[in-house]
Each structure stands twice: as C-alpha cells, then as structure tokens.
Motif scaffolding. Structure first.
Motif, PDB file in Angstrom:
ATOM      1  N   LEU A 182       0.831  -1.204   0.000  1.00  6.42           N
ATOM      2  CA  LEU A 182       0.000   0.000   0.000  1.00  6.42           C
ATOM      3  C   LEU A 182       0.868   1.258   0.000  1.00  6.42           C
ATOM      4  O   LEU A 182       0.681   2.166  -0.814  1.00  6.42           O
ATOM      5  CB  LEU A 182      -0.926  -0.019   1.222  1.00  6.42           C
ATOM      6  CG  LEU A 182      -1.973   1.089   1.317  1.00  6.42           C
ATOM      7  CD1 LEU A 182      -2.995   0.960   0.194  1.00  6.42           C
ATOM      8  CD2 LEU A 182      -2.673   1.042   2.677  1.00  6.42           C
ATOM      9  N   MET A 183       1.840   1.295   0.900  1.00  8.37           N
ATOM     10  CA  MET A 183       2.655   2.502   1.056  1.00  8.37           C
ATOM     11  C   MET A 183       3.775   2.592   0.028  1.00  8.37           C
ATOM     12  O   MET A 183       4.131   3.683  -0.419  1.00  8.37           O
ATOM     13  CB  MET A 183       3.237   2.544   2.477  1.00  8.37           C
ATOM     14  CG  MET A 183       2.185   2.718   3.540  1.00  8.37           C
ATOM     15  SD  MET A 183       2.884   2.986   5.181  1.00  8.37           S
ATOM     16  CE  MET A 183       1.394   3.397   6.114  1.00  8.37           C
ATOM     17  N   ILE A 184       4.328   1.444  -0.358  1.00 16.33           N
ATOM     18  CA  ILE A 184       5.446   1.459  -1.306  1.00 16.33           C
ATOM     19  C   ILE A 184       4.957   1.653  -2.736  1.00 16.33           C
ATOM     20  O   ILE A 184       5.489   2.487  -3.486  1.00 16.33           O
ATOM     21  CB  ILE A 184       6.251   0.152  -1.202  1.00 16.33           C
ATOM     22  CG1 ILE A 184       6.915   0.047   0.172  1.00 16.33           C
ATOM     23  CG2 ILE A 184       7.314   0.078  -2.300  1.00 16.33           C
ATOM     24  CD1 ILE A 184       7.574  -1.301   0.432  1.00 16.33           C
ATOM     25  N   LEU A 185       3.931   0.882  -3.110  1.00 16.34           N
ATOM     26  CA  LEU A 185       3.491   0.858  -4.512  1.00 16.34           C
ATOM     27  C   LEU A 185       2.276   1.750  -4.765  1.00 16.34           C
ATOM     28  O   LEU A 185       2.286   2.573  -5.669  1.00 16.34           O
ATOM     29  CB  LEU A 185       3.185  -0.583  -4.917  1.00 16.34           C
ATOM     30  CG  LEU A 185       4.352  -1.577  -4.746  1.00 16.34           C
ATOM     31  CD1 LEU A 185       3.908  -2.993  -5.059  1.00 16.34           C
ATOM     32  CD2 LEU A 185       5.535  -1.177  -5.618  1.00 16.34           C
ATOM     33  N   THR A 186       1.215   1.584  -3.960  1.00 15.17           N
ATOM     34  CA  THR A 186      -0.023   2.340  -4.194  1.00 15.17           C
ATOM     35  C   THR A 186       0.177   3.833  -3.951  1.00 15.17           C
ATOM     36  O   THR A 186      -0.181   4.675  -4.786  1.00 15.17           O
ATOM     37  CB  THR A 186      -1.155   1.819  -3.301  1.00 15.17           C
ATOM     38  OG1 THR A 186      -1.323   0.419  -3.523  1.00 15.17           O
ATOM     39  CG2 THR A 186      -2.453   2.547  -3.613  1.00 15.17           C
ATOM     40  N   PHE A 187       0.760   4.182  -2.788  1.00 13.87           N
ATOM     41  CA  PHE A 187       0.989   5.594  -2.470  1.00 13.87           C
ATOM     42  C   PHE A 187       2.249   6.128  -3.149  1.00 13.87           C
ATOM     43  O   PHE A 187       2.448   7.346  -3.195  1.00 13.87           O
ATOM     44  CB  PHE A 187       1.108   5.793  -0.958  1.00 13.87           C
ATOM     45  CG  PHE A 187      -0.162   5.508  -0.201  1.00 13.87           C
ATOM     46  CD1 PHE A 187      -1.384   5.383  -0.848  1.00 13.87           C
ATOM     47  CD2 PHE A 187      -0.136   5.365   1.178  1.00 13.87           C
ATOM     48  CE1 PHE A 187      -2.543   5.123  -0.149  1.00 13.87           C
ATOM     49  CE2 PHE A 187      -1.300   5.112   1.891  1.00 13.87           C
ATOM     50  CZ  PHE A 187      -2.507   4.982   1.219  1.00 13.87           C
ATOM     51  N   GLY A 188       3.116   5.224  -3.628  1.00 13.94           N
ATOM     52  CA  GLY A 188       4.334   5.652  -4.304  1.00 13.94           C
ATOM     53  C   GLY A 188       5.379   6.250  -3.384  1.00 13.94           C
ATOM     54  O   GLY A 188       6.196   7.071  -3.805  1.00 13.94           O
ATOM     55  N   TRP A 189       5.398   5.823  -2.119  1.00 17.99           N
ATOM     56  CA  TRP A 189       6.343   6.386  -1.153  1.00 17.99           C
ATOM     57  C   TRP A 189       7.687   5.675  -1.161  1.00 17.99           C
ATOM     58  O   TRP A 189       8.616   6.090  -0.462  1.00 17.99           O
ATOM     59  CB  TRP A 189       5.746   6.352   0.258  1.00 17.99           C
ATOM     60  CG  TRP A 189       4.570   7.263   0.424  1.00 17.99           C
ATOM     61  CD1 TRP A 189       4.154   8.233  -0.435  1.00 17.99           C
ATOM     62  CD2 TRP A 189       3.666   7.300   1.530  1.00 17.99           C
ATOM     63  NE1 TRP A 189       3.040   8.870   0.057  1.00 17.99           N
ATOM     64  CE2 TRP A 189       2.712   8.316   1.271  1.00 17.99           C
ATOM     65  CE3 TRP A 189       3.551   6.583   2.709  1.00 17.99           C
ATOM     66  CZ2 TRP A 189       1.675   8.615   2.139  1.00 17.99           C
ATOM     67  CZ3 TRP A 189       2.518   6.882   3.588  1.00 17.99           C
ATOM     68  CH2 TRP A 189       1.589   7.897   3.300  1.00 17.99           C
ATOM     69  N   GLY A 190       7.801   4.584  -1.905  1.00 17.38           N
ATOM     70  CA  GLY A 190       9.083   3.898  -2.054  1.00 17.38           C
ATOM     71  C   GLY A 190       9.664   3.417  -0.737  1.00 17.38           C
ATOM     72  O   GLY A 190       8.978   2.871   0.116  1.00 17.38           O
ATOM     73  N   VAL A 191      10.983   3.635  -0.565  1.00 18.24           N
ATOM     74  CA  VAL A 191      11.667   3.136   0.630  1.00 18.24           C
ATOM     75  C   VAL A 191      11.160   3.835   1.890  1.00 18.24           C
ATOM     76  O   VAL A 191      11.185   3.255   2.985  1.00 18.24           O
ATOM     77  CB  VAL A 191      13.197   3.309   0.499  1.00 18.24           C
ATOM     78  CG1 VAL A 191      13.746   2.435  -0.604  1.00 18.24           C
ATOM     79  CG2 VAL A 191      13.571   4.755   0.269  1.00 18.24           C
ATOM     80  N   THR A 192      10.696   5.065   1.757  1.00 16.19           N
ATOM     81  CA  THR A 192      10.108   5.755   2.913  1.00 16.19           C
ATOM     82  C   THR A 192       8.867   5.016   3.376  1.00 16.19           C
ATOM     83  O   THR A 192       8.645   4.835   4.578  1.00 16.19           O
ATOM     84  CB  THR A 192       9.760   7.211   2.555  1.00 16.19           C
ATOM     85  OG1 THR A 192      10.934   7.890   2.118  1.00 16.19           O
ATOM     86  CG2 THR A 192       9.177   7.935   3.752  1.00 16.19           C
TER      87      THR A 192
END
Length: 282
Positions: A182-192
């Motif tokens: 969700l956070m890495i791919l969907t939201f696009g936040w990557g390593v953060t």
C-alpha cells in the motif's frame, strides 16, 4: 504466572510448549525483513533495494540494544522465577522495559545527528544515498518502539508466555506485509513507505504486548513506572547474559556492513544481490 509449565509438565512437553512459539517468532522476524525487500524490489530499481540492504546493519544495532536489556531482563526474570522470588520480577521487568525505551530513543537521536557519517561509513553511494537517508530517518524516529519490539518478547517469554510473544510478533508482521504494498506501490512512497510500514508494525506488536502485561491477570510482569527501581546489582545480573548477546549482534552487524561497503565498490547491483541473498540465508 504459568507455573504449571515449569512445575508439572514433563521436560520434553515443557520444552516443546516453550520452543515452538519461540521458533515461530524468529521466523516471523525473518518475514519482517523479507517483506520490505520484496515490495521495494517490485519498483524495479536496484538502487532502492541496495539502500534498504545498506540500512540493515543499523537496524540490527537496535537489536543489539534489545538484547542488552530485553534478553538480559528476560533471563534474569527466569532465574528469579526459578528461585520463587516473585516479588523481584516486577522491578526487573519494568527496568528492562524502560531501559529498552530509553536506549532506543538515544539510538534514534544519534542516528539523526550522524546520518551522513553513518551512511558514508556503511557504503552509501550518490545513487543510493537519498533513498538510504529517507529510510534511515524514519527508522531513527521509530527507534524507541523498534527496540521495544525486539526486547519485550524476550521479557514476556521469560515467564512462559511464548504464545503471547508470538501473537504480538505476528500482528506486527501481518500489518507490515499488508501496509508495504500500500505505502510502497499504491501511495508511491518507495523506501520511505517501507520504513513507515515497518515502524507501524512495530507499534502494533508493542501495543499488544503492553496490553497483555497491563491487563492479564496471569502475569507477574510490570511496565509501571512505579516499579522502575534500577540498581547496580540488577543491571549486573541483566548484563551477564545481555552483554555477550549484544556483542555477538554488533560483530555480525560490523561484518555485514563491511561486506556491503566492499560490494558497493563494484556496483549498487552487487549490494542489492548481497542483501537479497542474506535474507534468503536467514
């Protein structure tokens, strides 16, 4: 307190009762590390995978602190229970809990202050520096709860509540695995996003274990500030087992950091490959 396990069970049954949840807890810890790497890898950028791999030794330094106080307190509690010194358990548990919390906070502050120096030391390159800095910053902010997440299961398991320790770890891991994509791919936040998911998973794990200690009628543990009464004798007893375990972890981290440092001379792809291979090895 689970006296029945220690006083009435046959030795093989007692060992299995305590060992199986403990082994599963270790496997859950490995899944924690695999999840971040897997979902960061889905972004198709080896520099991001390399950044997460570079930060792993720093993550394990917090584990060393957890061993110092969490494992140290846990083994001391087991000895106290074996001597039927029940009244001494609550202060040791409280000291172990707050020592993990305070040392985690200090670790986080040091990481934030010396981020640049640490990243240069562990082999960050211009391509991985920004990603590693973002990941390490979130980990540093969550350092107190990360340290507790590794220390509290040791304390809870000390009185035979390995099942609750396992449940807490599983709650954190499931949350991490759900939040990662969700956070890495969907939201696009990557390593953060990977770091945030890890910290949230740790918070949920610690929250469950704190709830168990505070609400369970079947425990002799305490995390109440009024039981926080540290003494030199108490720390000495804790460090007898906690310090060697912490040193072992620090030496492992040093070796891993050196491998990453040397691998970064060749390419960031090499660092990524080493990081993935190491997690499979675990």
């Amino acid at each position: 307190m689970r006296k029945k396990i220690f006083e009435e069970y046959p030795i093989p049954k007692a060992i299995l009762t305590l060992a199986i949840p403990t082994v599963l807890t270790q496997l859950v810890t490995v899944l924690y590390n695999l999840a971040d790497t897997f979902f960061v890898g889905q972004m198709g950028d080896s520099n991001k995978v390399a950044a997460v791999s570079l930060c792993l030794p720093v993550f394990y330094i917090m584990l060393a602190t957890s061993n110092l106080f969490g494992l140290g307190a846990g083994t001391y509690i087991s000895r106290l229970l074996g001597r039927c010194e029940i009244d001494s358990v609550k202060p040791v548990a409280s000291v172990g809990f707050y020592s993990c919390l305070i040392s985690g906070a200090l670790s986080g502050i040091l990481l934030l202050v010396f981020t640049r120096s640490i990243l240069n030391l562990i082999g960050a390159t211009p391509e991985t520096y920004g990603y590693a800095r973002d990941y390490l910053t979130i980990i540093a902010i969550g350092a107190p709860v990360i340290t507790l997440q590794n220390g509290m299961p040791q304390i809870v398991s000390a009185e035979g509540a390995t099942k609750h320790s396992m449940i807490g770890m599983m709650i954190g891991t499931v949350a991490n695995i759900v939040l990662d994509p969700l956070m890495i791919l969907t939201f696009g936040w990557g390593v953060t996003g990977a770091a945030i998911a890890t910290v949230i998973g740790n918070i949920l794990c610690v929250g469950y274990l704190m709830y168990y200690v505070l609400r369970s009628k079947d425990t002799s543990l305490s995390i109440s500030p009024r039981h926080f009464k540290p003494t030199l004798e108490m720390y000495s007893a804790m460090l007898k087992t906690g310090f060697p375990a912490a040193v072992h972890t620090v030496l492992f981290c040093t070796g891993n950091a050196l491998v990453n440092k040397f691998a970064s001379i060749y390419s960031n792809n090499a660092v990524s490959a080493m990081g993935i291979a190491y997690r499979i090895e675990q």
